[in-house]
Design a protein around this motif. Structure first.
Motif, PDB file in Angstrom:
ATOM      1  N   SER A   1     -33.625 -16.096  31.464  1.00  0.00           N
ATOM      2  CA  SER A   1     -33.620 -17.552  31.297  1.00  0.00           C
ATOM      3  C   SER A   1     -32.655 -17.969  30.197  1.00  0.00           C
ATOM      4  O   SER A   1     -32.445 -19.148  29.964  1.00  0.00           O
ATOM      5  CB  SER A   1     -35.003 -18.057  30.903  1.00  0.00           C
ATOM      6  OG  SER A   1     -35.969 -17.485  31.711  1.00  0.00           O
TER       7      SER A   1
ATOM      8  N   GLU B   1     -25.234 -26.108  37.619  1.00  0.00           N
ATOM      9  CA  GLU B   1     -25.721 -27.391  37.107  1.00  0.00           C
ATOM     10  C   GLU B   1     -26.693 -28.029  38.101  1.00  0.00           C
ATOM     11  O   GLU B   1     -27.717 -28.590  37.721  1.00  0.00           O
ATOM     12  CB  GLU B   1     -24.554 -28.351  36.844  1.00  0.00           C
ATOM     13  CG  GLU B   1     -23.670 -27.975  35.666  1.00  0.00           C
ATOM     14  CD  GLU B   1     -24.414 -27.945  34.344  1.00  0.00           C
ATOM     15  OE1 GLU B   1     -25.423 -28.668  34.196  1.00  0.00           O
ATOM     16  OE2 GLU B   1     -24.005 -27.161  33.453  1.00  0.00           O
TER      17      GLU B   1
ATOM     18  N   ILE C   1     -30.068 -26.364  37.988  1.00  0.00           N
ATOM     19  CA  ILE C   1     -30.792 -26.770  36.776  1.00  0.00           C
ATOM     20  C   ILE C   1     -31.381 -28.175  36.958  1.00  0.00           C
ATOM     21  O   ILE C   1     -32.531 -28.440  36.625  1.00  0.00           O
ATOM     22  CB  ILE C   1     -29.855 -26.713  35.543  1.00  0.00           C
ATOM     23  CG1 ILE C   1     -29.568 -25.253  35.197  1.00  0.00           C
ATOM     24  CG2 ILE C   1     -30.452 -27.455  34.354  1.00  0.00           C
ATOM     25  CD1 ILE C   1     -28.558 -25.036  34.104  1.00  0.00           C
TER      26      ILE C   1
ATOM     27  N   LYS D   1     -34.831 -24.020  36.263  1.00  0.00           N
ATOM     28  CA  LYS D   1     -34.090 -24.797  35.277  1.00  0.00           C
ATOM     29  C   LYS D   1     -33.295 -23.914  34.323  1.00  0.00           C
ATOM     30  O   LYS D   1     -32.431 -24.386  33.599  1.00  0.00           O
ATOM     31  CB  LYS D   1     -35.053 -25.670  34.470  1.00  0.00           C
ATOM     32  CG  LYS D   1     -35.424 -26.948  35.191  1.00  0.00           C
ATOM     33  CD  LYS D   1     -36.133 -27.888  34.244  1.00  0.00           C
ATOM     34  CE  LYS D   1     -36.499 -29.191  34.912  1.00  0.00           C
ATOM     35  NZ  LYS D   1     -35.381 -29.853  35.575  1.00  0.00           N
ATOM     36  N   SER D   2     -33.649 -22.636  34.256  1.00  0.00           N
ATOM     37  CA  SER D   2     -32.942 -21.778  33.310  1.00  0.00           C
ATOM     38  C   SER D   2     -32.205 -20.622  33.979  1.00  0.00           C
ATOM     39  O   SER D   2     -31.334 -20.018  33.376  1.00  0.00           O
ATOM     40  CB  SER D   2     -33.932 -21.229  32.282  1.00  0.00           C
ATOM     41  OG  SER D   2     -34.922 -20.478  32.944  1.00  0.00           O
TER      42      SER D   2
ATOM     43  N   LYS E   1     -28.429 -20.014  33.689  1.00  0.00           N
ATOM     44  CA  LYS E   1     -27.850 -19.955  32.337  1.00  0.00           C
ATOM     45  C   LYS E   1     -27.031 -18.693  32.040  1.00  0.00           C
ATOM     46  O   LYS E   1     -25.970 -18.793  31.429  1.00  0.00           O
ATOM     47  CB  LYS E   1     -28.940 -20.130  31.284  1.00  0.00           C
ATOM     48  CG  LYS E   1     -29.250 -21.595  31.054  1.00  0.00           C
ATOM     49  CD  LYS E   1     -30.124 -21.779  29.843  1.00  0.00           C
ATOM     50  CE  LYS E   1     -30.408 -23.255  29.648  1.00  0.00           C
ATOM     51  NZ  LYS E   1     -31.503 -23.489  28.741  1.00  0.00           N
TER      52      LYS E   1
END
Lengths: 127, 596
Positions: B399, B492, B495, B504-505, B508
């Protein structure tokens, strides 16, 4: 096992204190029995057992008893080094279980150095 | 029974897996041989020391530590050190810099710079002995809150301490408790999140294995503050030793009346239950975790309502991480002011990290917030093995994100790490050196999150699949112009469109590695080269005709007979047969094998 109250916490702490000071290294005094081959041959294991019995029978909880290697003066073994907090260490030589008991009584419990059995104050200097 | 010497043998999962229990039997045998049973006690502790150097043991009161023990070392160790008092230098920790053994635990830099709050009792007590925990100020904080403090006082104290959630989010703990307490719903629940799933993270497991009572006491304090009578510890089934120790600790705490009805004789009731998770990564997300306990499929749901309003069985539920809860007894005992004096302006106290990857001292560390990553990697971690060059550190597992060398002076602090594009996370820290390919690493993490995605949101389910495919293409030499930009756009979108923390992570690691190591992606796509020489489809092996002496060692060792040539004459590699296994590179003594 009965349920405990907050007051019992202190009692339990007292009961296991000896074990814990050993691990935390925070005793009032440290007795080091020199247990090199020379020491063992001269009888240092009997000194160790005597001191352990003393500590056990008197239920003493704030003293660390441990071993160290040959102190370099093999002809005067068995030897112990007694280090009371904030005082220079004292080395005792030519010990017997009887002498160890006297040292335990006088030096460890009453803070009085037993001069006739002592070799010197302090330890060797380390460069 | 009084002993003169304690041998503290680490029996964490890792040490047990490399034979700590055999060491224990051998120790017992040798101690018996010298009639030392009445003088020396063996204690089994959890997670005491550098985790990759096991089995390890510490001899007290001498404070001497030994590593990499084998059964054959034990007779000598017992005779020399335990009987004769002469520490054995050949078994001690070796300083990676000056190569000298270090005798005392406290003199080892790895230990010296640590500050233990959550790991207060690590390696010093037997986790199965509640009395030893009590002797280290255990359950004193519980007595204090029950006798002298109202639940509101406790919440205020934790707010003042500045403690923030250690699971990764960093939400202020006191505030969360207050929301839960003020919610009129009843009954209230407390859940400890011990579902630690990221690769390379073992903080929660180690805390539980070393000191389960700190967690139980922390839960009691938290339950008193929020007004809960029932707690769950959600721990994954892959942690059998942690579960066993926790189980035994709970039974002992119940016998002492510290769990159950009228705790310590007061009118406060609280009991805990262990809930074994099946090991899905998404269960680390709090709403999925709640669904899992309820017996529903482990999928997240929309927040708000947050669990403090509508949690387990729609009742107010407070969820805290293992480390957060384990800090509580110390905060209550020493005061909020003391805790708040440690750390940075916004991140207070200490943080536990599991240091892993290409690092000399891999293991469990607890450091004050604000320490820089450089100190972490080079001082505590002891630098990179084999004199390789540091490349990056991945914080927060799958994450989180990568932090390059140029940002190594970044202090460890929730906000500052976030600014760098990574997250503090629960505390996994994976160190990478020059041999690691950033595209390959990003692909590895996406492969993990792709597998672990629950599939509820299509952005996460399909998006991560698409990302994985593109990254695989890049690694295998099929990358094309525009892939990087597409990965950024897709990342993006995932996310923004995913509901829970996983989606959402998850992008990354890709986004941060593009940000800091874009040139590596470009090299893969444009030049079809892997600068770290990791991606097998983009490298070729050849023999340096000037350096090769024709010693024939590569020829003999090649598993596919791809190396051809006569003895004492330079060899060549048949590229159609070469499988790029790197055996020739490893056996060549003349540095004649070229990779590129």
């Amino acid at each position: 096992m009965p349920k405990i109250t907050p007051e019992d916490l202190a009692k339990i702490t007292e009961r296991v204190k000896r074990t814990m000071i050993l691990r935390e290294g925070t005793g009032r005094a440290i007795i080091r029995v020199h247990m090199g081959t020379c020491g063992i041959a001269a009888g240092s294991r009997a000194i160790m057992s005597t001191l352990m019995e003393e500590i056990e029978s008197r239920n003493i909880k704030d003293i660390i008893l441990t071993t160290s290697s040959c102190a370099g003066l093999c002809s005067r073994e068995p030897m112990i080094t007694v280090e009371v907090q904030n005082q220079p260490p004292v080395k005792y030589v030519d010990l017997t279980p009887e002498k160890a008991k006297i040292i335990f009584d006088k030096h460890i419990l009453s803070g009085e150095i037993v001069k006739e059995y002592a070799l010197a104050f302090g330890s060797e200097r380390v460069p | 029974m009084a002993y003169r010497c304690n041998v503290l043998l680490c029996t964490c999962t890792m040490c047990v897996s490399v034979g700590a229990l055999k060491i224990k039997s051998k120790l017992e045998e040798e101690i018996k041989k010298y009639n030392l049973e009445d003088e020396i006690q063996i204690i089994l502790t959890g997670s005491s020391w550098l985790c990759t150097k096991g089995p390890t043991l510490i001899v007290q009161p001498d404070d001497v530590v030994y590593q990499f023990l084998k059964e054959k070392d034990i007779p000598n160790l017992v005779e020399e050190h335990l009987l004769k008092g002469r520490p054995v230098h050949s078994l001690m920790y070796i300083d990676p810099e000056d190569l000298h053994p270090i005798e005392k635990l406290q003199d080892i830099p790895f230990y010296h710079d640590q500050r233990l709050i959550a790991l207060w009792n690590r390696g010093i007590i037997d986790p199965d002995e509640i009395d030893e925990y009590i002797a280290r100020d255990g359950y004193k904080a519980l007595a204090k809150v029950l006798q002298d403090m109202t639940p509101e006082d406790v919440i205020q104290e934790i707010k003042d301490s500045g403690l923030r959630g250690r699971g990764g989010g960093g939400f202020p703990t006191g505030m969360k408790w207050e929301f839960c307490r003020k919610n009129p719903g009843s009954p209230k629940y407390l859940i400890c999140n011990a579902d630690e799933g990221d690769p390379g993270a073992f903080m929660d497991r180690s805390i539980i294995e070393a000191d389960p009572h700190s967690l139980i006491e922390g839960m009691l304090v938290a339950a008193y503050a929020i007004g809960a009578e029932k707690g769950y510890i959600y721990v994954r089934s892959e942690y059998p030793l942690a579960i066993k120790r926790l189980d035994s600790a709970i039974i002992k705490a119940r016998e002492y009346g510290l769990l159950g009805k009228s705790v310590f004789g007061s009118d406060f009731n609280f009991d805990v239950e262990i809930f074994r998770g099946a090991g899905a990564f998404v269960c680390g997300e709090e709403t999925s975790l709640i669904h899992s306990i309820e017996g529903e499929p482990a999928e997240p749901r929309q927040r708000p309502p947050f669990p403090v309003e509508k949690g387990l069985w729609d009742n107010p539920t407070n969820i805290n991480n293992v480390e957060t809860l384990s800090c509580l007894p110390r905060i209550i005992n020493f005061g909020a002011k003391w805790f708040a004096s440690i750390g940075t302006e916004k991140s207070k106290g200490t943080k536990v990290f599991s240091l892993a990857g290409k690092i000399n001292n891999a293991g469990l560390v607890e450091v004050p917030m604000g320490i820089t990553l450089r100190e972490m990697v080079f001082k505590i971690g002891g630098g990179i093995p084999n004199r390789k060059k540091f490349k990056a550190v991945q914080t927060g597992g799958p994450s989180g994100g990568v932090i390059p060398e140029s940002m190594l002076d970044l202090p460890i602090d929730y906000e500052r790490i976030q600014e760098a594009g990574a997250i503090m996370g629960s505390g996994g820290m994976i160190v990478m050196d020059e041999d690691d390919c950033m595209v390959d690493i990003a692909r590895y993490f996406i492969e993990f999150t792709r597998d672990e995605s629950c599939g509820k949101c299509s952005s996460c389910r399909e998006g991560l699949d698409a990302m994985y495919e593109i990254l695989t293409n890049i690694c295998e030499g099929r990358g094309k112009e525009g892939d990087i930009e597409f990965l950024e756009e897709l990342g993006e979108a995932i996310i923004n469109a995913s509901m829970c923390g996983l989606g959402k992570s998850a992008p990354k690691p890709v986004l941060t590695s593009i940000r800091h190591f874009r040139d590596e992606y470009v090299a893969h796509i444009r030049d079809k080269k892997c600068p770290a020489k990791k991606c097998v489809d983009l490298i070729e092996y050849s023999v340096d005709q000037e350096k090769c002496t024709g010693c024939f060692i590569c020829n003999v060792n090649c598993p596919t007979n791809a190396i051809i040539g006569e003895k004492k004459k330079p060899q060549t590699i048949d590229k159609s047969k070469c499988i790029k296994c790197s055996v020739c590179l490893e056996v060549c003594k003349f540095d004649a094998i070229k990779v590129g």
